[in-house]
Design a protein around this motif. Sequence first.
Motif, PDB file in Angstrom:
ATOM      1  N   MET A   1       0.835  -1.163   0.000  1.00 10.15           N
ATOM      2  CA  MET A   1       0.000   0.000   0.000  1.00 10.15           C
ATOM      3  C   MET A   1       0.892   1.242   0.000  1.00 10.15           C
ATOM      4  O   MET A   1       1.999   1.221   0.495  1.00 10.15           O
ATOM      5  CB  MET A   1      -0.899   0.021   1.243  1.00 10.15           C
ATOM      6  CG  MET A   1      -1.792   1.246   1.272  1.00 10.15           C
ATOM      7  SD  MET A   1      -2.844   1.413   2.720  1.00 10.15           S
ATOM      8  CE  MET A   1      -3.587  -0.179   2.815  1.00 10.15           C
ATOM      9  N   HIS A   2       0.353   2.311  -0.572  1.00  6.80           N
ATOM     10  CA  HIS A   2       1.062   3.583  -0.632  1.00  6.80           C
ATOM     11  C   HIS A   2       0.144   4.660  -0.084  1.00  6.80           C
ATOM     12  O   HIS A   2      -1.041   4.698  -0.414  1.00  6.80           O
ATOM     13  CB  HIS A   2       1.456   3.893  -2.077  1.00  6.80           C
ATOM     14  CG  HIS A   2       2.602   4.835  -2.171  1.00  6.80           C
ATOM     15  ND1 HIS A   2       3.901   4.426  -2.097  1.00  6.80           N
ATOM     16  CD2 HIS A   2       2.641   6.179  -2.317  1.00  6.80           C
ATOM     17  CE1 HIS A   2       4.707   5.466  -2.219  1.00  6.80           C
ATOM     18  NE2 HIS A   2       3.962   6.541  -2.339  1.00  6.80           N
ATOM     19  N   LYS A   3       0.682   5.512   0.771  1.00  7.09           N
ATOM     20  CA  LYS A   3      -0.121   6.536   1.435  1.00  7.09           C
ATOM     21  C   LYS A   3       0.257   7.924   0.936  1.00  7.09           C
ATOM     22  O   LYS A   3       1.431   8.242   0.784  1.00  7.09           O
ATOM     23  CB  LYS A   3       0.067   6.460   2.940  1.00  7.09           C
ATOM     24  CG  LYS A   3      -0.866   7.408   3.705  1.00  7.09           C
ATOM     25  CD  LYS A   3      -0.817   7.177   5.191  1.00  7.09           C
ATOM     26  CE  LYS A   3      -1.365   5.863   5.609  1.00  7.09           C
ATOM     27  NZ  LYS A   3      -2.812   5.772   5.715  1.00  7.09           N
ATOM     28  N   TRP A  38      -9.794   6.736   2.419  1.00  2.32           N
ATOM     29  CA  TRP A  38      -9.321   8.070   2.777  1.00  2.32           C
ATOM     30  C   TRP A  38      -9.943   8.516   4.083  1.00  2.32           C
ATOM     31  O   TRP A  38     -10.959   7.989   4.513  1.00  2.32           O
ATOM     32  CB  TRP A  38      -9.607   9.069   1.653  1.00  2.32           C
ATOM     33  CG  TRP A  38     -11.047   9.196   1.259  1.00  2.32           C
ATOM     34  CD1 TRP A  38     -11.736   8.383   0.396  1.00  2.32           C
ATOM     35  CD2 TRP A  38     -11.985  10.173   1.707  1.00  2.32           C
ATOM     36  NE1 TRP A  38     -13.035   8.806   0.282  1.00  2.32           N
ATOM     37  CE2 TRP A  38     -13.221   9.913   1.070  1.00  2.32           C
ATOM     38  CE3 TRP A  38     -11.908  11.254   2.579  1.00  2.32           C
ATOM     39  CZ2 TRP A  38     -14.348  10.683   1.287  1.00  2.32           C
ATOM     40  CZ3 TRP A  38     -13.043  12.028   2.785  1.00  2.32           C
ATOM     41  CH2 TRP A  38     -14.241  11.732   2.131  1.00  2.32           C
ATOM     42  N   GLU A  58      -5.479  11.887   4.564  1.00  2.00           N
ATOM     43  CA  GLU A  58      -4.717  10.683   4.247  1.00  2.00           C
ATOM     44  C   GLU A  58      -5.469   9.898   3.185  1.00  2.00           C
ATOM     45  O   GLU A  58      -6.673   9.667   3.321  1.00  2.00           O
ATOM     46  CB  GLU A  58      -4.573   9.773   5.472  1.00  2.00           C
ATOM     47  CG  GLU A  58      -3.860  10.363   6.636  1.00  2.00           C
ATOM     48  CD  GLU A  58      -3.849   9.410   7.819  1.00  2.00           C
ATOM     49  OE1 GLU A  58      -4.178   8.213   7.663  1.00  2.00           O
ATOM     50  OE2 GLU A  58      -3.512   9.870   8.903  1.00  2.00           O
ATOM     51  N   ASP A  60      -5.187   6.284   0.697  1.00  2.00           N
ATOM     52  CA  ASP A  60      -4.498   5.013   0.481  1.00  2.00           C
ATOM     53  C   ASP A  60      -4.649   4.564  -0.969  1.00  2.00           C
ATOM     54  O   ASP A  60      -5.762   4.586  -1.520  1.00  2.00           O
ATOM     55  CB  ASP A  60      -5.082   3.924   1.381  1.00  2.00           C
ATOM     56  CG  ASP A  60      -4.949   4.243   2.857  1.00  2.00           C
ATOM     57  OD1 ASP A  60      -4.064   5.034   3.227  1.00  2.00           O
ATOM     58  OD2 ASP A  60      -5.734   3.688   3.644  1.00  2.00           O
ATOM     59  N   ASP A  63      -0.391   1.080  -4.664  1.00  2.00           N
ATOM     60  CA  ASP A  63       1.061   1.196  -4.728  1.00  2.00           C
ATOM     61  C   ASP A  63       1.417   2.576  -5.274  1.00  2.00           C
ATOM     62  O   ASP A  63       0.527   3.372  -5.603  1.00  2.00           O
ATOM     63  CB  ASP A  63       1.673   0.078  -5.579  1.00  2.00           C
ATOM     64  CG  ASP A  63       1.046  -0.047  -6.962  1.00  2.00           C
ATOM     65  OD1 ASP A  63       0.646   0.984  -7.552  1.00  2.00           O
ATOM     66  OD2 ASP A  63       0.954  -1.179  -7.461  1.00  2.00           O
ATOM     67  N   MET A  67      -0.906   5.579  -7.214  1.00  2.00           N
ATOM     68  CA  MET A  67      -1.019   6.939  -6.717  1.00  2.00           C
ATOM     69  C   MET A  67      -0.564   7.943  -7.777  1.00  2.00           C
ATOM     70  O   MET A  67      -1.228   8.955  -8.018  1.00  2.00           O
ATOM     71  CB  MET A  67      -0.193   7.141  -5.453  1.00  2.00           C
ATOM     72  CG  MET A  67      -0.369   8.528  -4.854  1.00  2.00           C
ATOM     73  SD  MET A  67       1.014   9.048  -3.830  1.00  2.00           S
ATOM     74  CE  MET A  67       2.318   9.107  -5.039  1.00  2.00           C
ATOM     75  N   ASP A  95       4.250  11.495   0.483  1.00  2.00           N
ATOM     76  CA  ASP A  95       3.759  10.144   0.209  1.00  2.00           C
ATOM     77  C   ASP A  95       4.842   9.151   0.545  1.00  2.00           C
ATOM     78  O   ASP A  95       6.031   9.488   0.567  1.00  2.00           O
ATOM     79  CB  ASP A  95       3.272  10.017  -1.243  1.00  2.00           C
ATOM     80  CG  ASP A  95       4.407  10.076  -2.246  1.00  2.00           C
ATOM     81  OD1 ASP A  95       4.956   9.012  -2.583  1.00  2.00           O
ATOM     82  OD2 ASP A  95       4.757  11.199  -2.696  1.00  2.00           O
ATOM     83  N   VAL A  98       3.725   2.015   2.688  1.00  3.11           N
ATOM     84  CA  VAL A  98       3.394   1.561   4.029  1.00  3.11           C
ATOM     85  C   VAL A  98       3.898   0.134   4.177  1.00  3.11           C
ATOM     86  O   VAL A  98       3.612  -0.726   3.347  1.00  3.11           O
ATOM     87  CB  VAL A  98       1.868   1.620   4.269  1.00  3.11           C
ATOM     88  CG1 VAL A  98       1.512   1.051   5.630  1.00  3.11           C
ATOM     89  CG2 VAL A  98       1.369   3.046   4.125  1.00  3.11           C
TER      90      VAL A  98
END
Length: 103
Positions: A1-3, A38, A58, A60, A63, A67, A95, A98
């Motif tokens: 996951m990428h935040k 989010w 935030e 999510d 990847d 994003m 960014d 995670v």
Amino acid sequence: MHKLVVLYPEPADPDHFRDYYVSKHLPLVRDWPGLLAWRYSFDVAATNGEASYFAIFEGDFADAAAMAAARASQHGRRLADDVANYATGGVVIIDYPVRDAEA
């Protein structure tokens, strides 16, 4: 996951920020392609002293590529352009990937 995290310093008009953000900006966020989840808050506190930020968002994504595609999309550019309508204090965008903690 990428935040994706968006930090908002204190705006010139906090009431306008809150109203615009909730009634106009967040409805655009709901339709952002690739966004998995989010959350946001206006209740930003610091452990010591006064918080440096007025609000936080935030988002999510699956990847980093997802994003990046979302931000580069027409909808993502529309979201980015809309920020000037309420965030008079500026914006900080970060960014990161995670990683799950190992017990």
